[in-house]
Design a protein around this motif. Structure first.
Motif, PDB file in Angstrom:
ATOM      1  N   GLN A  11     -26.775 -27.652  96.605  1.00 25.80           N
ATOM      2  CA  GLN A  11     -25.429 -27.699  96.043  1.00 25.80           C
ATOM      3  C   GLN A  11     -24.463 -28.546  96.858  1.00 25.80           C
ATOM      4  OE1 GLN A  11     -24.849 -23.447  95.936  1.00 25.80           O
ATOM      5  NE2 GLN A  11     -25.307 -23.309  93.750  1.00 25.80           N
ATOM      6  N   LYS A  12     -24.917 -29.113  97.970  1.00 23.39           N
ATOM      7  CA  LYS A  12     -24.054 -29.993  98.758  1.00 23.39           C
ATOM      8  C   LYS A  12     -23.637 -31.197  97.920  1.00 23.39           C
ATOM      9  CE  LYS A  12     -25.588 -28.913 103.459  1.00 23.39           C
ATOM     10  NZ  LYS A  12     -26.104 -29.461 104.732  1.00 23.39           N
ATOM     11  N   ASP A  13     -22.415 -31.655  98.124  1.00 24.17           N
ATOM     12  CA  ASP A  13     -21.855 -32.735  97.287  1.00 24.17           C
ATOM     13  C   ASP A  13     -22.718 -33.993  97.309  1.00 24.17           C
ATOM     14  OD1 ASP A  13     -19.766 -31.109  96.581  1.00 24.17           O
ATOM     15  OD2 ASP A  13     -18.367 -31.913  98.072  1.00 24.17           O
ATOM     16  N   LEU A  14     -23.128 -34.442  98.495  1.00 17.31           N
ATOM     17  CA  LEU A  14     -23.915 -35.665  98.593  1.00 17.31           C
ATOM     18  C   LEU A  14     -25.263 -35.509  97.890  1.00 17.31           C
ATOM     19  CD1 LEU A  14     -24.353 -38.517  99.597  1.00 17.31           C
ATOM     20  CD2 LEU A  14     -25.095 -37.573 101.817  1.00 17.31           C
ATOM     21  N   VAL A  15     -25.900 -34.351  98.076  1.00 17.05           N
ATOM     22  CA  VAL A  15     -27.195 -34.091  97.434  1.00 17.05           C
ATOM     23  C   VAL A  15     -27.032 -34.072  95.925  1.00 17.05           C
ATOM     24  CG1 VAL A  15     -29.068 -32.411  97.162  1.00 17.05           C
ATOM     25  CG2 VAL A  15     -28.099 -32.852  99.437  1.00 17.05           C
ATOM     26  N   GLN A  16     -25.987 -33.397  95.435  1.00 18.33           N
ATOM     27  CA  GLN A  16     -25.748 -33.338  93.991  1.00 18.33           C
ATOM     28  C   GLN A  16     -25.455 -34.729  93.420  1.00 18.33           C
ATOM     29  OE1 GLN A  16     -25.320 -30.411  91.492  1.00 18.33           O
ATOM     30  NE2 GLN A  16     -27.003 -30.054  92.927  1.00 18.33           N
ATOM     31  N   THR A  17     -24.744 -35.551  94.184  1.00 19.86           N
ATOM     32  CA  THR A  17     -24.447 -36.915  93.731  1.00 19.86           C
ATOM     33  C   THR A  17     -25.726 -37.732  93.592  1.00 19.86           C
ATOM     34  OG1 THR A  17     -22.268 -36.884  94.774  1.00 19.86           O
ATOM     35  CG2 THR A  17     -23.203 -39.046  94.276  1.00 19.86           C
ATOM     36  N   LEU A  18     -26.593 -37.643  94.596  1.00 20.45           N
ATOM     37  CA  LEU A  18     -27.856 -38.380  94.556  1.00 20.45           C
ATOM     38  C   LEU A  18     -28.755 -37.898  93.416  1.00 20.45           C
ATOM     39  CD1 LEU A  18     -28.613 -38.536  98.394  1.00 20.45           C
ATOM     40  CD2 LEU A  18     -28.069 -40.476  96.910  1.00 20.45           C
ATOM     41  N   LEU A  19     -28.775 -36.594  93.203  1.00 18.70           N
ATOM     42  CA  LEU A  19     -29.597 -36.045  92.119  1.00 18.70           C
ATOM     43  C   LEU A  19     -29.027 -36.405  90.752  1.00 18.70           C
ATOM     44  CD1 LEU A  19     -30.412 -32.516  93.617  1.00 18.70           C
ATOM     45  CD2 LEU A  19     -31.961 -34.466  93.396  1.00 18.70           C
ATOM     46  N   THR A  20     -27.687 -36.512  90.673  1.00 22.54           N
ATOM     47  CA  THR A  20     -27.051 -36.900  89.409  1.00 22.54           C
ATOM     48  C   THR A  20     -27.312 -38.372  89.102  1.00 22.54           C
ATOM     49  OG1 THR A  20     -25.295 -35.262  89.748  1.00 22.54           O
ATOM     50  CG2 THR A  20     -24.867 -37.011  88.155  1.00 22.54           C
ATOM     51  N   LEU A  21     -27.257 -39.227  90.132  1.00 21.03           N
ATOM     52  CA  LEU A  21     -27.485 -40.661  89.941  1.00 21.03           C
ATOM     53  C   LEU A  21     -28.905 -40.953  89.462  1.00 21.03           C
ATOM     54  CD1 LEU A  21     -25.645 -42.192  93.046  1.00 21.03           C
ATOM     55  CD2 LEU A  21     -24.956 -42.317  90.640  1.00 21.03           C
ATOM     56  N   ARG A  22     -29.782 -40.004  89.658  1.00 20.54           N
ATOM     57  CA  ARG A  22     -31.163 -40.206  89.213  1.00 20.54           C
ATOM     58  C   ARG A  22     -31.243 -40.389  87.700  1.00 20.54           C
ATOM     59  NH1 ARG A  22     -36.424 -36.191  90.086  1.00 20.54           N
ATOM     60  NH2 ARG A  22     -37.668 -37.190  88.441  1.00 20.54           N
ATOM     61  N   ALA A  23     -30.231 -39.944  86.979  1.00 12.90           N
ATOM     62  CA  ALA A  23     -30.242 -40.083  85.523  1.00 12.90           C
ATOM     63  C   ALA A  23     -30.349 -41.549  85.099  1.00 12.90           C
ATOM     64  CB  ALA A  23     -28.972 -39.461  84.934  1.00 12.90           C
ATOM     65  N   VAL A  24     -29.820 -42.465  85.932  1.00 13.42           N
ATOM     66  CA  VAL A  24     -29.854 -43.893  85.568  1.00 13.42           C
ATOM     67  C   VAL A  24     -31.290 -44.434  85.583  1.00 13.42           C
ATOM     68  CG1 VAL A  24     -29.060 -46.197  86.174  1.00 13.42           C
ATOM     69  CG2 VAL A  24     -27.492 -44.242  86.364  1.00 13.42           C
ATOM     70  N   PRO A  25     -32.011 -44.338  86.712  1.00 14.42           N
ATOM     71  CA  PRO A  25     -33.402 -44.838  86.682  1.00 14.42           C
ATOM     72  C   PRO A  25     -34.289 -44.028  85.739  1.00 14.42           C
ATOM     73  CG  PRO A  25     -32.948 -43.714  88.757  1.00 14.42           C
ATOM     74  CD  PRO A  25     -31.633 -43.903  88.072  1.00 14.42           C
ATOM     75  N   ASP A  26     -34.004 -42.726  85.593  1.00 17.52           N
ATOM     76  CA  ASP A  26     -34.784 -41.912  84.656  1.00 17.52           C
ATOM     77  C   ASP A  26     -34.662 -42.444  83.235  1.00 17.52           C
ATOM     78  OD1 ASP A  26     -35.524 -40.356  86.749  1.00 17.52           O
ATOM     79  OD2 ASP A  26     -34.701 -38.486  85.979  1.00 17.52           O
ATOM     80  N   THR A  27     -33.438 -42.832  82.867  1.00 15.48           N
ATOM     81  CA  THR A  27     -33.201 -43.371  81.523  1.00 15.48           C
ATOM     82  C   THR A  27     -33.929 -44.696  81.330  1.00 15.48           C
ATOM     83  OG1 THR A  27     -31.036 -42.285  81.433  1.00 15.48           O
ATOM     84  CG2 THR A  27     -31.437 -44.079  79.872  1.00 15.48           C
ATOM     85  N   ILE A  28     -33.856 -45.550  82.352  1.00 15.85           N
ATOM     86  CA  ILE A  28     -34.570 -46.832  82.291  1.00 15.85           C
ATOM     87  C   ILE A  28     -36.067 -46.589  82.103  1.00 15.85           C
ATOM     88  CG2 ILE A  28     -35.217 -48.874  83.650  1.00 15.85           C
ATOM     89  CD1 ILE A  28     -32.443 -48.679  84.984  1.00 15.85           C
ATOM     90  N   PHE A  29     -36.596 -45.647  82.850  1.00 18.30           N
ATOM     91  CA  PHE A  29     -38.021 -45.321  82.760  1.00 18.30           C
ATOM     92  C   PHE A  29     -38.360 -44.804  81.358  1.00 18.30           C
ATOM     93  CE2 PHE A  29     -41.767 -42.668  83.367  1.00 18.30           C
ATOM     94  CZ  PHE A  29     -42.548 -43.423  84.232  1.00 18.30           C
ATOM     95  N   LEU A  30     -37.537 -43.915  80.824  1.00 19.91           N
ATOM     96  CA  LEU A  30     -37.800 -43.340  79.503  1.00 19.91           C
ATOM     97  C   LEU A  30     -37.787 -44.402  78.400  1.00 19.91           C
ATOM     98  CD1 LEU A  30     -35.826 -39.969  79.643  1.00 19.91           C
ATOM     99  CD2 LEU A  30     -38.276 -40.238  79.240  1.00 19.91           C
ATOM    100  N   ILE A  31     -36.921 -45.391  78.529  1.00 20.95           N
ATOM    101  CA  ILE A  31     -36.900 -46.476  77.538  1.00 20.95           C
ATOM    102  C   ILE A  31     -38.233 -47.222  77.566  1.00 20.95           C
ATOM    103  CG2 ILE A  31     -35.825 -48.671  76.900  1.00 20.95           C
ATOM    104  CD1 ILE A  31     -33.182 -47.544  78.009  1.00 20.95           C
TER     105      ILE A  31
END
Length: 787
Positions: free
Chosen positions: A730-750
């Protein structure tokens, strides 16, 4: 005459060299598996005891061996290894229950001692008083009070109080939820039928699982008899329990790097001195022209097309579950506020599906490729081959649908004590219940029979029993053979010894045997296409197999560092795991040769898509499996990292980057030959390949790897339990990094969607069979020694 003598002498030298390589390979296999099996026996003999009775100082029974076994069964029954970890092995959403229980157990002892000696809780004491209490607690908890003659163990009053605190904590967690991703009231039943104790012991299941967690904490903090370190080689790191990095972990980390540097020099010298690369079969400027319309197509080959559509569909579904898992790290109890999704698909079930579907789609791609290739090797289509292909296909459908339904029912407690047979058997990566494992074995045996029928004629014609076709067949046999070791794990098997066999499946089957199968298949495809000579390929394959098996088999030991196994695995695992990087690195050289071949083929080369993914395999072999694996396999790093995010960074890079990319490569090779050439479009494949690689690199290097670095630092400063807590995630930096993963995940899913649409479209444009069953095919006879 001089030319003939020279030619004859050259052939004799090459034959002797090949004979030497075969002998070295056989000795390598024999020695490697001897060491591995002997080490397994050592693990069995030295495993932490599960006492018949555990008593307090008055002799009152606190819990029994049956309770430990029952608690392990509860942990497995509800699929909790796909939520958290025990002894560092499992999934990373939840805590490591060993580290967490050890912390609670230690703090309970500290409070008991503080009140006994000073009349106050531990936190209320002065620094000097706390030091005294810490020293006394460490001394008391590390003493081994197990009596092997009576098979009993005594806990001091302070330890018994620690057990009480562990039970209280997990009573609350499994009743109210853990405040993160674990549902409230997950464990419901309290009393199991007497005749089913082999699966879940009679009694309160929450108490049982608490006792099991306490037992793992006890063995991780209690020194082995006649030794100076604990059963887990002092893992997890926690100073208050006296757990520190051992000398062996430091020494073997340095020794493994030293030997790695030495072996790199030796192996590269041998590689270049004796020219173990694949030699091109075509002369410069005369690249073989491949006319797809002249390639024969049989009924079974056309029917393999539906396998590849299923592969892409399972790949898509698996990635959607992966996206849901990534989201749970941000919103652990719902999906964008939708609670019912989490109620139906909580983290543990979703994680189990994500892992199982990965194995299903990758293995199915390889099965489909084997079905396609078999007639080309044997030179004809056996009768009723198409029928067997259809039977296998529907068996796979039953397996996938049935096992997923069973895992959901079992992990939710609806199957009662049949969970091990039909539900979720509780082990990460091999979640299939025993019945589904049997069906999987039967399916793989049917596949092996199909392949054997197809290549049987080629095997008979190939005089060299260790030639290319025989290597292909031997590697195919190994695929079902090595999964059989899953049956060595039963509900009553001690957790630490069961984990020894579990890694035979994950490391030797998924990583090792698939790797062997992959390099043999790549070599076969190169020869089949006329790009390399058969002789040079066979020599190169033997060299690669020697390196892979020499390092990879004993290299499995890096999984045994801290799971309760003997300290000897710190040396064996460290050294041989480091050496695993070498054969993976050499594959980069092979990839470059493949790239040159593709470039030589020009615009008319029909297998560009396959080669793009083969090159991707080689790169990820080095980066994902090699570099990231080397990073976490050093004992000194693994001690702090064990059970953290650096592991899935390596896991994604190796599982998807290597085996996934290779599965797509063989899928495209097979489809290219059975799809009408005019309906093929390499642009789709190129875009998909780029997106998959960019997306995978993004999720590994922009999210998983940075979080892993932060997490290992947290463990170093505050102990393993702190690094695996919900508060860390739940640390802010960890949550930010885990949230940013949505970008490469989306690229991969396409990229996945493009591949899926491509395969669906291909299914409607398959070629018609050109040859009937039993009819000889006009293909290159690979049984001959001519190049």
């Amino acid at each position: 005459m001089e030319i003939q003598r020279g030619t004859t002498l050259n052939k004799v030298v090459k034959t002797n060299r090949n004979g030497l390589l075969k002998s070295v390979l056989m000795v390598t296999i024999l020695l490697s598996f001897t060491v591995l099996l002997a080490g397994g026996y050592w693990i069995f003999k030295e495993q932490a005891p599960r006492p018949l009775k555990v008593t307090n100082e008055k002799g009152e029974v606190l819990f029994t061996k049956e309770s430990i076994m029952g608690g392990q069964a509860v942990f497995q029954k509800y699929g909790l290894m796909d939520y958290g970890t025990v002894l560092g092995h499992g999934s990373y959403m939840g805590p490591d229950y060993t580290a967490e229980a050890l912390k609670i157990y230690t703090e309970g002892m500290q409070n008991f001692k503080a009140n006994e000696q000073y009349g106050r809780d531990f936190k209320a004491l002065t620094a000097d008083q706390q030091t005294v209490i810490k020293t006394n607690v460490i001394k008391e908890m590390r003493k081994n009070r197990y009596d092997s003659a009576k098979d009993t163990m005594k806990l001091t009053n302070a330890q018994a109080f620690g057990l009480k605190k562990v039970r209280e904590h997990y009573q609350e967690v499994f009743t109210k939820g853990d405040g993160w991703g674990l549902k409230a009231n997950l464990i419901k039943e309290t009393d199991m039928p007497e005749n089913n104790r082999a699966y879940v012991a009679k009694g309160d299941q929450i108490t049982q699982i608490s006792d099991f967690f306490f037992w793992t904490a006890w063995l991780s903090s209690t020194v082995r008899k006649g030794d100076t370190i604990t059963y887990t080689n002092n893992w997890p790191y926690y100073e208050d329990a006296g757990n520190h990095l051992s000398f062996s972990a430091v020494w073997w980390s340095g020794a493994s790097i030293t030997l790695f540097v030495l072996m790199v020099g030796i192996i590269l010298f041998v590689f270049y001195r004796y020219q173990f690369g694949m030699k091109e079969a075509y002369k410069e400027g005369h690249f073989p022209k491949i006319d797809l319309r002249k390639i024969p197509v049989t009924s079974s080959q056309v029917k393999s097309g539906k396998y590849f559509v299923i592969v892409s569909a399972l790949f898509f579904v698996q990635c959607m579950f992966g996206a849901l898992l990534a989201h749970y790290y941000i919103e652990p109890d719902s999906f964008f506020g939708i609670k019912w999704i989490h109620d139906i698909l909580p983290f543990n079930i979703t994680k189990g599906y994500h892992l199982q579907l990965a194995i299903f789609w990758i293995a199915t791609a390889w099965l489909g490729m084997g079905i396609y290739v078999a007639p080309l090797v044997g030179g004809y289509e056996p009768k009723k081959q198409g029928l067997l292909v259809d039977i296998l296909f529907w068996a796979l459908v039953v397996l996938v649908v049935g096992s997923m339904a069973g895992e959901w029912l079992g992990a939710n407690g609806y199957l009662g004590n049949n969970w091990f047979l039909l539900g979720h058997n509780g082990w990460e990566y091999i979640e299939l219940g025993r019945i589904w494992q049997l069906i999987l074995i039967v399916g793989m045996l049917i596949w092996l029979f199909i392949v054997y029928r197809g290549i049987r004629a080629g095997l008979k014609r190939e005089q060299d029993k260790s030639g290319l076709i025989h290597l292909l067949f031997y590697s195919a046999i190994a695929v079902p053979a090595f999964y059989i070791f899953a049956f060595f794990i039963n509900p009553g098997t001690s957790f630490t010894f069961a984990d020894y066999w579990r890694w035979w499946i994950i490391h030797l089957w998924v990583e090792g045997i698939f790797e062997v199968f992959a390099v043999v298949v790549i070599g076969f495809l190169m020869v089949q296409l006329g790009l390399v000579t058969k002789k040079s390929t066979v020599r190169q394959l033997y060299f690669q197999l020697i390196l892979l098996l020499a390092s990879g088999v004993i290299g499995i030991g890096h999984h045994y560092y801290y799971n309760g196994s003997a300290e000897v695995w710190l040396g064996l695992g460290a050294v041989f795991s480091a050496l695993e990087v070498i054969p993976l690195t050499l594959l980069i050289l092979e990839a470059y040769e493949q790239y040159k071949m593709m470039r030589e083929g020009g615009i008319d080369f029909p297998y560009k898509g396959t080669f793009w993914f083969l090159i991707s395999v080689a790169i990820w072999n080095l980066v994902g499996a090699g570099v990231l694996g080397f990073l976490i396999n050093l004992p000194a790093v693994s001690y702090f990292e064990h059970g953290q995010f650096l592991t899935p960074a390596h896991g994604h890079g190796s599982m998807m980057g290597v085996y996934g990319m290779f599965a797509i490569a063989v899928l495209l090779y097979s489809l290219r030959n059975i799809v009408k050439p005019e309906f093929w479009n390499d642009k789709w494949i190129k875009v998909s390949c780029i997106l998959l690689n960019v997306g995978l690199a993004g999720m590994v290097f922009l999210s998983l790897l940075p979080v892993g670095f932060i997490q290992i630092k947290e463990a170093f400063h505050h102990g393993n339990a702190a690094s695996r807590s919900a508060s860390f995630l739940q640390k802010d930096l960890v949550q930010t990094l885990l949230t940013l993963r949505a970008v490469p995940d989306t690229i991969f899913l396409i990229g996945v969607v493009i591949l899926l649409l491509f395969c669906i479209r291909a299914l409607f444009h398959l070629r018609k069979p050109t040859h009937k069953e039993g009819e000889k095919l006009p293909v290159k006879d690979l049984a001959l020694d001519e190049d």
